[in-house]
Write an enzyme that holds these catalytic residues in place. Structure first.
Site, mmCIF file in Angstrom:
data_model
loop_
_atom_site.group_PDB
_atom_site.id
_atom_site.type_symbol
_atom_site.label_atom_id
_atom_site.label_comp_id
_atom_site.label_asym_id
_atom_site.label_seq_id
_atom_site.Cartn_x
_atom_site.Cartn_y
_atom_site.Cartn_z
ATOM 1 N N GLY A 32 0.845 -1.197 0.000
ATOM 2 C CA GLY A 32 0.000 0.000 0.000
ATOM 3 C C GLY A 32 0.878 1.245 0.000
ATOM 4 O O GLY A 32 2.063 1.193 -0.360
ATOM 5 N N GLN A 33 0.288 2.341 0.446
ATOM 6 C CA GLN A 33 1.019 3.618 0.395
ATOM 7 C C GLN A 33 2.269 3.570 1.265
ATOM 8 O O GLN A 33 3.321 4.064 0.870
ATOM 9 C CB GLN A 33 0.118 4.740 0.899
ATOM 10 C CG GLN A 33 -1.216 4.732 0.236
ATOM 11 C CD GLN A 33 -1.541 6.074 -0.385
ATOM 12 O OE1 GLN A 33 -0.660 6.790 -0.829
ATOM 13 N NE2 GLN A 33 -2.793 6.414 -0.405
ATOM 14 N N GLN A 102 -6.275 4.350 8.940
ATOM 15 C CA GLN A 102 -7.317 5.232 9.491
ATOM 16 C C GLN A 102 -8.079 5.939 8.368
ATOM 17 O O GLN A 102 -7.469 6.417 7.412
ATOM 18 C CB GLN A 102 -6.681 6.320 10.355
ATOM 19 C CG GLN A 102 -5.994 5.836 11.601
ATOM 20 C CD GLN A 102 -4.984 6.871 12.083
ATOM 21 O OE1 GLN A 102 -3.804 6.784 11.786
ATOM 22 N NE2 GLN A 102 -5.459 7.866 12.814
ATOM 23 N N ARG A 108 -5.745 5.742 15.719
ATOM 24 C CA ARG A 108 -4.973 4.526 15.402
ATOM 25 C C ARG A 108 -5.547 3.338 16.180
ATOM 26 O O ARG A 108 -5.641 2.237 15.655
ATOM 27 C CB ARG A 108 -3.497 4.746 15.751
ATOM 28 C CG ARG A 108 -2.841 5.841 14.899
ATOM 29 C CD ARG A 108 -1.451 6.136 15.418
ATOM 30 N NE ARG A 108 -0.767 7.200 14.710
ATOM 31 C CZ ARG A 108 -0.872 8.492 14.992
ATOM 32 N NH1 ARG A 108 -1.662 8.902 15.975
ATOM 33 N NH2 ARG A 108 -0.192 9.392 14.312
ATOM 34 N N ASP A 168 7.079 10.460 15.032
ATOM 35 C CA ASP A 168 6.690 11.607 15.864
ATOM 36 C C ASP A 168 7.935 12.394 16.293
ATOM 37 O O ASP A 168 7.922 13.624 16.352
ATOM 38 C CB ASP A 168 5.946 11.115 17.121
ATOM 39 C CG ASP A 168 4.951 10.039 16.758
ATOM 40 O OD1 ASP A 168 3.763 10.325 16.652
ATOM 41 O OD2 ASP A 168 5.394 8.893 16.519
ATOM 42 N N ARG A 171 8.940 14.467 13.435
ATOM 43 C CA ARG A 171 8.043 15.637 13.285
ATOM 44 C C ARG A 171 8.389 16.707 14.322
ATOM 45 O O ARG A 171 8.426 17.904 14.026
ATOM 46 C CB ARG A 171 6.579 15.200 13.460
ATOM 47 C CG ARG A 171 6.059 14.406 12.279
ATOM 48 C CD ARG A 171 4.696 13.791 12.556
ATOM 49 N NE ARG A 171 4.150 13.178 11.356
ATOM 50 C CZ ARG A 171 3.302 12.155 11.344
ATOM 51 N NH1 ARG A 171 2.892 11.608 12.484
ATOM 52 N NH2 ARG A 171 2.864 11.667 10.206
ATOM 53 N N HIS A 195 2.747 5.570 20.026
ATOM 54 C CA HIS A 195 2.644 6.295 18.751
ATOM 55 C C HIS A 195 1.150 6.550 18.563
ATOM 56 O O HIS A 195 0.436 5.756 17.972
ATOM 57 C CB HIS A 195 3.220 5.449 17.602
ATOM 58 C CG HIS A 195 2.921 6.030 16.238
ATOM 59 N ND1 HIS A 195 3.333 7.275 15.847
ATOM 60 C CD2 HIS A 195 2.228 5.524 15.181
ATOM 61 C CE1 HIS A 195 2.924 7.519 14.619
ATOM 62 N NE2 HIS A 195 2.238 6.475 14.191
HETATM 63 N N1 LIG Z 1 3.685 3.337 12.294
HETATM 64 C C1 LIG Z 1 3.549 4.468 11.626
HETATM 65 O O1 LIG Z 1 4.222 5.475 11.930
HETATM 66 C C2 LIG Z 1 2.583 4.519 10.494
HETATM 67 C C3 LIG Z 1 1.740 3.462 10.305
HETATM 68 N N2 LIG Z 1 0.837 3.484 9.277
HETATM 69 C C4 LIG Z 1 -0.019 2.313 9.158
HETATM 70 O O2 LIG Z 1 0.452 1.472 8.107
HETATM 71 C C5 LIG Z 1 -0.615 0.637 7.672
HETATM 72 C C6 LIG Z 1 -0.701 0.656 6.150
HETATM 73 O O3 LIG Z 1 -1.089 1.925 5.690
HETATM 74 P P1 LIG Z 1 -1.250 2.207 4.108
HETATM 75 O O4 LIG Z 1 -0.117 1.601 3.379
HETATM 76 O O5 LIG Z 1 -1.535 3.640 3.957
HETATM 77 O O6 LIG Z 1 -2.557 1.355 3.801
HETATM 78 P P2 LIG Z 1 -3.007 0.783 2.384
HETATM 79 O O7 LIG Z 1 -4.460 0.458 2.488
HETATM 80 O O8 LIG Z 1 -2.558 1.700 1.294
HETATM 81 O O9 LIG Z 1 -2.175 -0.578 2.254
HETATM 82 C C7 LIG Z 1 -2.351 -1.692 3.044
HETATM 83 C C8 LIG Z 1 -1.991 -2.885 2.178
HETATM 84 O O10 LIG Z 1 -2.000 -4.065 2.998
HETATM 85 C C9 LIG Z 1 -2.426 -5.123 2.161
HETATM 86 N N3 LIG Z 1 -2.788 -6.265 2.987
HETATM 87 C C10 LIG Z 1 -3.850 -6.414 3.816
HETATM 88 N N4 LIG Z 1 -3.802 -7.623 4.416
HETATM 89 C C11 LIG Z 1 -2.691 -8.242 3.979
HETATM 90 C C12 LIG Z 1 -2.086 -9.489 4.248
HETATM 91 N N5 LIG Z 1 -2.630 -10.364 5.096
HETATM 92 N N6 LIG Z 1 -0.932 -9.796 3.605
HETATM 93 C C13 LIG Z 1 -0.382 -8.937 2.742
HETATM 94 N N7 LIG Z 1 -0.894 -7.719 2.447
HETATM 95 C C14 LIG Z 1 -2.041 -7.390 3.064
HETATM 96 C C15 LIG Z 1 -3.575 -4.517 1.367
HETATM 97 O O11 LIG Z 1 -3.889 -5.280 0.220
HETATM 98 C C16 LIG Z 1 -2.996 -3.141 1.042
HETATM 99 O O12 LIG Z 1 -2.312 -3.128 -0.203
HETATM 100 C C17 LIG Z 1 -1.873 1.179 8.377
HETATM 101 O O13 LIG Z 1 -2.168 0.385 9.499
HETATM 102 C C18 LIG Z 1 -1.453 2.584 8.794
HETATM 103 O O14 LIG Z 1 -2.217 3.085 9.866
HETATM 104 C C19 LIG Z 1 0.754 4.537 8.413
HETATM 105 C C20 LIG Z 1 1.601 5.601 8.551
HETATM 106 C C21 LIG Z 1 2.565 5.708 9.619
HETATM 107 C C1 LIG Z 2 -0.722 7.348 10.266
HETATM 108 C C2 LIG Z 2 0.297 7.514 11.299
HETATM 109 O O1 LIG Z 2 0.426 6.719 12.207
HETATM 110 C C3 LIG Z 2 1.140 8.682 11.245
HETATM 111 O O2 LIG Z 2 1.307 9.304 10.206
HETATM 112 O O3 LIG Z 2 1.654 9.072 12.308
#
Ligand SMILES: NC(=O)C1=CN([C@@H]2O[C@H](COP(=O)(O)OP(=O)(O)OC[C@H]3O[C@@H](n4cnc5c(N)ncnc54)[C@H](O)[C@@H]3O)[C@@H](O)[C@H]2O)C=CC1
Ligand SMILES: CC(=O)C(=O)O
Length: 331
Positions: A32-33, A102, A108, A168, A171, A195
């Site tokens: 994903g992103q 989210q 979160r 964080d 940031r 976080h």
């Molecule tokens: N820890 C941090 O600082 C941050 C954490 N995140 C988190 O990262 C996670 C992903 O965010 P995005 O990439 O934006 O979401 P997204 O929806 O763009 O991508 C998630 C991907 O996971 C895939 N997926 C789901 N279940 C799966 C599985 N069992 N096996 C393999 N792939 C699977 C989906 O098909 C999708 O492509 C979210 O939980 C988000 O909250 C996002 C930004 C910062």
């Molecule tokens: C989505 C998230 O956890 C962040 O950007 O901090």
């Protein structure tokens, strides 16, 4: 080989291996992103020799990997492929970004039940297929998901770490440095705890060249509103970005690249990753962020950060928020 008349291969050349050291290999789960921002930042920094990207959405995965591969002529070589966990046998690190994200207005912690279900299927497979890897959890709520991954994997706590408040902290440093017209790398500051909404800014340790920011006379001005505003921007950054573009990705991608470098290159780098905390600041059995030493083993040392009484109380509150969430989990 096609077009073999183009080349003259010497007999010695054929037996010489192009890479003498063991290739550095990473698996990214979730294209994903966030997963793709991690892949892109690690590709342009040549962090891995081999990168396998895995997603349940095969069609999207193929498109993402094709797009990355077409950039290879512009960067140092990395073998990139769309694969499955079975391709990760000798991986050094597995970065998990799979799961729900989210929607505008969601916290979160609201993601917890959906993402625990994803991890119940995923983590045992990761351990089976990638037995030598350190697990780096990015999926939110990252502290809870790190704890869940630790329990489901049966791995030692050193080998299961979360990206925690690395983002964080970045940031916080960026916003403070901008205010002071400094390079953020010259300003030292930490966000600790969850976080998420209960995270804690360690104001007592913000320093530039060893000078404590709060000890420096602020020309008689009341700086509290300014400090509160900066921390509010840190805490609300994800909400603000998600409301505008639906997800955050670039900064976490760069942060993950730094954590991975610290592991692969055995850097002993101090980063606010999420790790299992036992008997520190009277906190037990919860994953959260404190400054940790990150190296090839993952995390084996946590810094004994001295905190003010107010900071300690906020950290303990943050740990309680996480513990209450853990108590409700059905693992
Ligand atoms: N820890 C941090 O600082 C941050 C954490 N995140 C988190 O990262 C996670 C992903 O965010 P995005 O990439 O934006 O979401 P997204 O929806 O763009 O991508 C998630 C991907 O996971 C895939 N997926 C789901 N279940 C799966 C599985 N069992 N096996 C393999 N792939 C699977 C989906 O098909 C999708 O492509 C979210 O939980 C988000 O909250 C996002 C930004 C910062
Ligand atoms: C989505 C998230 O956890 C962040 O950007 O901090």
């Amino acid at each position: 080989m096609l077009f073999e008349n183009l080349f003259t291969t010497s007999s010695e050349g054929e037996s010489t291996s192009p890479i003498v050291r063991r290739p550095r290999k990473g698996v990214i789960v979730g294209a994903g992103q966030v997963g793709m921002a991690c892949a892109y930042s690690m590709l342009i920094q040549n962090i891995f020799d081999e990168m396998v990207i895995v997603d349940v959405n095969q069609h999207k995965l193929e498109g993402e990997v094709m797009d990355l591969l077409h950039g290879l002529p512009f960067v140092e070589p990395t073998l990139v492929r769309a694969g499955t966990l079975a391709d990760g046998e000798d991986a050094d690190i597995v970065i998990i970004t799979a799961g729900a994200k989210q929607k505008p207005g969601e916290t979160r912690l609201d993601l917890v039940n959906r993402n625990v279900e994803v991890f119940k299927g995923l983590i045992p497979e990761v351990v089976k297929c990638c037995p030598k890897a350190v697990l780096l959890i990015v999926t939110n709520p990252v502290d809870i998901m790190t704890y869940v991954a630790l329990k489901l994997s049966g791995l030692p706590s050193s080998s299961v770490i979360g990206s925690g408040t690395v983002l964080d902290t970045a940031r916080f440093r960026y916003l403070l440095a901008q205010k002071l017209e400094l390079d953020p790398r010259s300003l030292h500051a930490y966000v600790i705890g969850e976080h998420g909404d209960s995270e804690v800014p360690v104001w007592s340790k913000v320093n530039i060249a060893g000078m404590n920011l709060l000890d420096v006379e602020a020309e008689g001005k009341d700086i509290n509103p300014l400090l509160q505003d900066i921390f509010a921007q840190v805490k609300n950054a994800a909400y603000e970005i998600i409301q505008r573009k639906g997800a955050t990705s670039y900064a976490i991608g760069l942060g993950v690249a730094q954590i991975v470098q610290a592991i692969l290159r055995n850097q002993n780098r101090v980063l606010t990753v999420s790790t299992l905390i036992q008997n520190i600041h009277e906190i037990q059995n919860v994953c959260l962020s404190l400054p940790c030493v990150v190296n090839r083993q993952g995390v084996t040392r946590v810094l004994n950060l001295s905190l003010t009484q107010a900071e300690l109380q906020q950290l303990q509150h943050s740990s309680q928020v996480l513990q209450q969430t853990i108590k409700k989990l059905k693992l």
